[in-house]
Design a protein around this motif. Structure first.
Motif, PDB file in Angstrom:
ATOM      1  N   PRO A  75       0.799  -1.230   0.000  1.00 43.87           N
ATOM      2  CA  PRO A  75       0.000   0.000   0.000  1.00 43.87           C
ATOM      3  C   PRO A  75       0.825   1.269   0.000  1.00 43.87           C
ATOM      4  N   SER A  76       2.107   1.188   0.398  1.00 40.33           N
ATOM      5  CA  SER A  76       2.935   2.401   0.409  1.00 40.33           C
ATOM      6  C   SER A  76       3.556   2.675  -0.940  1.00 40.33           C
ATOM      7  N   GLY A  77       3.464   1.733  -1.926  1.00 43.21           N
ATOM      8  CA  GLY A  77       4.024   1.926  -3.246  1.00 43.21           C
ATOM      9  C   GLY A  77       5.073   0.874  -3.569  1.00 43.21           C
ATOM     10  N   TYR A  78       6.012   1.242  -4.528  1.00 48.81           N
ATOM     11  CA  TYR A  78       7.071   0.342  -4.973  1.00 48.81           C
ATOM     12  C   TYR A  78       8.376   0.763  -4.313  1.00 48.81           C
ATOM     13  N   SER A  79       9.149  -0.246  -3.857  1.00 48.58           N
ATOM     14  CA  SER A  79      10.460   0.032  -3.256  1.00 48.58           C
ATOM     15  C   SER A  79      11.356  -1.175  -3.460  1.00 48.58           C
ATOM     16  N   THR A  80      12.681  -0.968  -3.259  1.00 49.44           N
ATOM     17  CA  THR A  80      13.669  -2.060  -3.378  1.00 49.44           C
ATOM     18  C   THR A  80      14.574  -2.059  -2.152  1.00 49.44           C
ATOM     19  N   SER A  99       3.216  -7.727  -2.168  1.00 54.47           N
ATOM     20  CA  SER A  99       3.964  -8.746  -2.921  1.00 54.47           C
ATOM     21  C   SER A  99       5.419  -8.339  -2.933  1.00 54.47           C
ATOM     22  N   ILE A 100       6.319  -9.332  -2.741  1.00 57.55           N
ATOM     23  CA  ILE A 100       7.759  -9.087  -2.685  1.00 57.55           C
ATOM     24  C   ILE A 100       8.432 -10.103  -3.591  1.00 57.55           C
ATOM     25  N   GLU A 101       9.344  -9.619  -4.515  1.00 55.55           N
ATOM     26  CA  GLU A 101      10.080 -10.516  -5.412  1.00 55.55           C
ATOM     27  C   GLU A 101      11.562 -10.372  -5.150  1.00 55.55           C
ATOM     28  N   ALA A 102      12.264 -11.547  -5.055  1.00 59.51           N
ATOM     29  CA  ALA A 102      13.715 -11.572  -4.900  1.00 59.51           C
ATOM     30  C   ALA A 102      14.337 -11.779  -6.279  1.00 59.51           C
ATOM     31  N   VAL A 103      15.324 -10.924  -6.670  1.00 61.01           N
ATOM     32  CA  VAL A 103      15.962 -10.992  -7.983  1.00 61.01           C
ATOM     33  C   VAL A 103      17.363 -11.585  -7.817  1.00 61.01           C
ATOM     34  N   PHE A 104      17.692 -12.692  -8.624  1.00 61.09           N
ATOM     35  CA  PHE A 104      18.994 -13.348  -8.602  1.00 61.09           C
ATOM     36  C   PHE A 104      19.609 -13.271  -9.997  1.00 61.09           C
ATOM     37  N   GLU A 105      20.942 -13.129 -10.139  1.00 52.83           N
ATOM     38  CA  GLU A 105      21.655 -13.103 -11.415  1.00 52.83           C
ATOM     39  C   GLU A 105      22.730 -14.172 -11.434  1.00 52.83           C
ATOM     40  N   LEU A 106      23.030 -14.694 -12.748  1.00 55.38           N
ATOM     41  CA  LEU A 106      24.053 -15.715 -12.922  1.00 55.38           C
ATOM     42  C   LEU A 106      25.434 -15.074 -12.810  1.00 55.38           C
ATOM     43  N   LEU A 107      26.442 -15.790 -12.229  1.00 50.36           N
ATOM     44  CA  LEU A 107      27.799 -15.289 -12.020  1.00 50.36           C
ATOM     45  C   LEU A 107      28.694 -15.674 -13.208  1.00 50.36           C
ATOM     46  N   TYR A 108      29.742 -14.832 -13.529  1.00 50.89           N
ATOM     47  CA  TYR A 108      30.765 -15.103 -14.535  1.00 50.89           C
ATOM     48  C   TYR A 108      32.136 -14.942 -13.881  1.00 50.89           C
ATOM     49  N   PHE A 109      33.135 -15.803 -14.389  1.00 54.04           N
ATOM     50  CA  PHE A 109      34.468 -15.776 -13.766  1.00 54.04           C
ATOM     51  C   PHE A 109      35.529 -15.816 -14.855  1.00 54.04           C
ATOM     52  N   ASP A 110      36.742 -15.252 -14.546  1.00 53.64           N
ATOM     53  CA  ASP A 110      37.890 -15.236 -15.454  1.00 53.64           C
ATOM     54  C   ASP A 110      38.729 -16.491 -15.234  1.00 53.64           C
ATOM     55  N   VAL A 111      39.142 -17.115 -16.401  1.00 51.61           N
ATOM     56  CA  VAL A 111      40.004 -18.293 -16.360  1.00 51.61           C
ATOM     57  C   VAL A 111      41.275 -17.966 -17.123  1.00 51.61           C
ATOM     58  N   THR A 112      42.493 -18.219 -16.502  1.00 50.98           N
ATOM     59  CA  THR A 112      43.791 -18.022 -17.144  1.00 50.98           C
ATOM     60  C   THR A 112      44.538 -19.342 -17.127  1.00 50.98           C
ATOM     61  N   VAL A 113      45.091 -19.772 -18.363  1.00 51.60           N
ATOM     62  CA  VAL A 113      45.845 -21.014 -18.469  1.00 51.60           C
ATOM     63  C   VAL A 113      47.263 -20.654 -18.897  1.00 51.60           C
ATOM     64  N   SER A 114      48.318 -21.179 -18.180  1.00 54.32           N
ATOM     65  CA  SER A 114      49.722 -20.869 -18.485  1.00 54.32           C
ATOM     66  C   SER A 114      50.581 -22.074 -18.198  1.00 54.32           C
ATOM     67  N   SER A 115      51.941 -21.961 -18.566  1.00 54.61           N
ATOM     68  CA  SER A 115      52.891 -23.049 -18.295  1.00 54.61           C
ATOM     69  C   SER A 115      54.136 -22.478 -17.671  1.00 54.61           C
ATOM     70  N   ASP A 116      54.855 -23.314 -16.932  1.00 54.07           N
ATOM     71  CA  ASP A 116      56.102 -22.923 -16.279  1.00 54.07           C
ATOM     72  C   ASP A 116      57.033 -24.134 -16.264  1.00 54.07           C
ATOM     73  N   PRO A 117      58.248 -24.007 -16.960  1.00 54.97           N
ATOM     74  CA  PRO A 117      58.637 -22.881 -17.797  1.00 54.97           C
ATOM     75  C   PRO A 117      57.950 -22.968 -19.161  1.00 54.97           C
ATOM     76  N   THR A 118      57.974 -21.902 -19.843  1.00 52.37           N
ATOM     77  CA  THR A 118      57.297 -21.923 -21.147  1.00 52.37           C
ATOM     78  C   THR A 118      57.986 -22.861 -22.120  1.00 52.37           C
ATOM     79  N   ALA A 119      59.353 -23.056 -21.952  1.00 51.07           N
ATOM     80  CA  ALA A 119      60.086 -23.963 -22.849  1.00 51.07           C
ATOM     81  C   ALA A 119      59.827 -25.413 -22.514  1.00 51.07           C
TER      82      ALA A 119
END
Length: 854
Positions: free
Chosen positions: A648-653, A668-688
């Motif tokens: 009755p008081s209106g819309y809020s978050t 009425s109350i709605e919960a909002v969820f989002e999918l996560l993204y992550f960085d992947v780095t592949v390397s070698s040691d030593p490079t030779a």
């Protein structure tokens, strides 16, 4: 005519010799018996040299005579054993020596004669006489002593000793002293015989006084010894048991202590109702031991059960006088099984006496004490009161009698008691002190006010009047009140539950109550909307028109119950409209308590969510003002973003994961969820060391990736690492992206054992020839004289150099000739070149050959 010397019975031989002119000799021999010598008495006497003290004695003799005819012995008194009569004994054969028993009558110091006569065959006679003193009678003693007196300290006696040859009379006592008359002479042995007696040598007739003191039932002995000149001895004794010392009471005590009186205001007084007694008395001839008291009684702890197999120990009274053992210390530790019962004595003097008797007297000891073991006689009463109204009552106390209520008249007031209550105060105090004038007379009384405030029916009120006398004897008088009811009931609970619906879908609340009161009577309910119905029909059994109940101004329905705890139905006209319920409860004294519950309406809450996660449940008919706690819980790989609220008081978050939401109406109350993204780095040691599948990039959480590592020929694969944590030793590794990650393939180089050989060693002048591997001497100064060494060398391409010896004209130069490579080593260069490049792929032997220049 022939003549000869005295001869004792011999054959004399006479020879006659005749010779003629021609010398012829003729012989004639004859013999004659000759005895012209009388017998010789060699020994004649008795065994005793001085006195014969026995009833017989042997007479011994020895006669020298070759032709002895007989021996005869005569005595002047007595009888000779086997004689021809009492006085004569004859031996007619083999009588040269012998002994004759001379039996003697009782003779008191008399000289007797005995004679021996020896006769030979020719009638020659020899006689010898001897005497002996015979005294085989001991002295006679007559002792005249006073009749025994067990308790005396002295006695007198006379004595008369009869003997023809008395030598000595001696008086001796085992204890005490002697005063004797007449005294021949006195011999003192250290003043006393053995330190305790006396001895006196006296005449044969006399009298004496025998003195003895400090004897405790002791046997003492008088001894008279008479000795004659032949040593015959007579002893006469008289023994007395003397007790001229009274019994001794070594100790006695009771175990009670007087009442403490540090200010010394009162006489010494005892207030213990019983006291254990211990004592010890001594006497060598004890008779009676008596305990006597002038008040109370003497008691003994003993088994009163006649059955020997059953033990029933009790204190048994023996009155005010009783016989007792001479010692009462049952375990050697001062413990007693006798006591003095002095209970019930009110400020009274009492005496206890211990008396020990023997046959000659008594000893007493004891004391007189003041005893007060009786508490005052008191009372406490309550004045009339109204049970449903009284919050205070009046108490009247009285001290009726007591002989020692006060022990000192030199004062104004004396504190004699207190009045206290389990609930409330006495004259405004937790404990009221009661004092009386020091010179008061009994009985004496007074009043106090006992206030206890609101009291619930059934509560027991107790007031206690504790009084004591000067000896500290306490007594209590109690007043009990159990019919006061001035406290209204207490409402423990008045509440409603969630909105429910009946089969007709009509909304209602369960209205519950609980009240406490020891005398609960009635409960009444009112509501501001809807109606009330009982969950169970209740037969009231009383007039519904209650008394002075609280009544609200505006109500739609009323319900009355006799129950102190129950639940009723409150049917609602409109759940979203405000509502109020009132409760009033009364006890039997009409004490009343009220309570109110209300609500502002009941509303619905709808909870949903976008994405993957959980946001909780909403609900229907939630009371306005209720705080609802909602918690957003994101699924794996998702994150919470915000709450989106419509009410009755209106819309809020709100971005808070936990939302505290107050119900103000339908929402009425709605919960909002989002999918996560992550960085992947592949390397070698030593490079030779090798190559990897480069899948570096940004991926959605939950993506599955597979990376592959390919090691170089000179390297081994060491594993996949995330930071410094080994996650896999396989060259191919599959993982799921759940966070930012740096994944690294690690390689390790291979190494081999290499033997280096030079054809010539170094000298003191130079370390050459030598071999350099990748610019580093293999032998050097450390291995100057060696031609062979080994080292571990990494797989791969390396530079080899042969270092020649050049001594600049000094001779001994060595020039490089060729390389010899064996095992896992190879080159594409000329083996005669001083510098070559080699490929090491396994264990190997490398030889450098040098020679002198041509």
């Amino acid at each position: 005519t022939l003549t000869w010397d005295p001869v004792d019975c011999c054959e004399l031989e006479v020879t006659v010799t005749a010779t003629d002119a021609c010398g012829n000799v003729g012989y004639y021999t004859d013999s004659i018996s000759v005895d012209n010598l009388a017998p010789v008495i060699e020994y004649f006497g008795v065994d005793e040299e001085e006195c014969v003290t026995d009833g017989s004695v042997y007479i011994n003799y020895e006669v020298e005579e070759n032709c002895l005819d007989y021996v005869m012995i005569n005595v002047s008194k007595g009888c000779l054993d086997r004689g021809i009569d009492c006085f004569t004994w004859i031996c007619e054969s083999d009588c040269e020596s012998g002994e004759v028993l001379w039996k003697l009558p009782e003779i008191d110091c008399e000289v007797l004669t005995y004679t021996i006569t020896a006769v030979d065959y020719c009638g020659h006679t020899t006689t010898k006489e001897a005497t002996v003193l015979v005294d085989n009678m001991a002295p006679s003693i007559e002792l005249d002593i006073l009749e025994r007196d067990h308790c005396a300290t002295f006695t007198t006696f006379n004595w008369d000793v009869t003997d023809n040859c008395i030598e000595e009379v001696m008086l001796e006592v085992s204890y005490g002293t002697l005063d004797a008359t007449p005294m021949a002479y006195t011999v003192a042995l250290n003043g006393k015989l053995n330190g305790i007696g006396d001895m006196a040598v006296v005449g044969p007739t006399g009298n004496a006084t025998w003195t003895f003191e400090d004897l405790d039932c002791v046997d003492i002995t008088l001894t008279i010894t008479a000795i004659d000149s032949c040593g015959n001895e007579t002893v006469a004794t008289a023994t007395y048991n003397i007790d001229n010392v009274r019994p001794e009471i070594l100790s006695w005590e009771f175990d009670m202590e007087p009442v403490p009186d540090p200010e010394e205001l009162c006489d010494v007084v005892y207030n213990t109702p019983t006291t254990l007694l211990t004592w010890e008395a001594t006497d060598n001839c004890p008779e009676d031991f008596v305990i006597e008291v002038t008040a109370g009684s003497i008691e003994h702890w003993e088994d009163v059960d006649p059955d020997p197999n059953v033990t029933n120990m009790q204190w048994v009274s023996y009155g005010q006088e009783t016989n007792a053992p001479w010692k009462n210390d049952v375990d050697g530790q001062g413990n007693s099984n006798w006591r003095w019962n002095i209970s019930g004595l009110d400020c009274q003097m009492a005496e206890i006496t211990f008396t020990a008797w023997d046959a000659c007297g008594e000893t007493s000891d004891g004391t007189e004490i003041k005893i007060d073991t009786l508490a005052p006689d008191i009372s406490l009463e309550v004045e009339p009161y109204e049970p449903c109204e009284a919050e205070c009552v009046t108490l009247t106390w009285e001290i009726i009698s007591e002989d020692c209520l006060v022990c000192n008249d030199n004062c104004i007031e004396w504190w004699v008691g207190t009045i206290e209550a389990n609930i409330g105060t006495i004259d405004g105090q937790a404990k009221k002190q009661i004092s009386v004038p020091c010179n008061c007379s009994l009985p004496i009384s007074g009043t106090v006010t006992w206030c206890f405030g609101e009291i619930d029916c059934g509560t027991t009120l107790v007031a206690t009047f504790t009084a004591w006398d000067a000896a500290g004897n306490e007594v209590e008088a109690i007043v009990v009140i159990d019919d006061i009811d001035t406290k209204p009931p207490e409402i423990i609970d008045f509440s409603f539950g969630d909105v429910k619906y009946d089969i007709n879908e009509d909304p209602y609340l369960e209205l519950s109550w609980e009240a406490t009161d020891n005398c609960f009577n009635i409960a009444s309910f009112w509501v501001s909307q809807g109606s009330l119905e009982a969950t169970v029909v209740e037969p009231l059994g009383f007039d519904l028109q209650a008394g002075d109940f609280f009544v609200p101004d505006d109500f739609t329905d009323q319900y009355i119950s006799k129950k102190w705890k129950s639940t009723i139905y409150w049917f609602l006209d409109d759940p979203e409209a405000p509502g109020t319920a009132w409760l009033a409860v009364q006890d039997v004294c009409c004490n009343e308590a009220t309570a109110t519950v209300s609500f502002e309406g009941f509303f619905n809450l709808d909870v949903t969510w976008e994405g993957e996660g959980w946001a909780g449940n909403g609900g229907a008919d939630i009371e306005k003002g209720t705080i609802v706690e909602l918690t957003a819980e994101a699924s794996p790989c998702w994150e919470f973003v915000e709450w989106q609220i419509n009410d009755p008081s209106g819309y809020s978050t709100s971005s808070a994961e936990t939302l505290l939401y107050e119900i103000i109406g339908n929402a009425s109350i709605e919960a909002v969820f989002e999918l996560l993204y992550f960085d992947v780095t592949v390397s070698s040691d030593p490079t030779a060391g090798g190559s990897v599948t480069d899948l570096s990039g940004n991926y959605a959480c939950g993506t599955e990736l597979t990376v592959t590592a390919t090691p170089d020929s000179c390297y081994d694969f060491g594993g996949w690492f995330v930071d410094d944590t080994l996650v896999s030793t396989n060259t191919e590794y599959t993982f799921t992206v759940t966070e930012d990650v740096d994944i690294e393939a690690r390689f390790t180089i291979k190494s081999y054992n290499v033997v280096f050989v030079r054809s010539n060693s170094g000298t003191v002048l130079t370390q050459n020839p030598d071999i350099r591997l990748d610019g580093v001497r293999v032998f050097g100064v450390a291995l100057l004289s060696s031609t062979t060494t080994s080292d571990v060398v990494d797989c791969g391409i390396h530079a080899l150099e042969a270092v020649e010896r050049d001594l600049i004209g000094s001779g001994g130069d060595l020039k490089f000739v060729t390389w010899t490579l064996e095992g896992g080593v190879s080159t594409s260069d000329s083996l005669t070149s001083t510098t070559i490049s080699i490929q090491l792929t396994g264990d190997a032997t490398i030889t450098a050959t040098f020679a002198a220049p041509q």
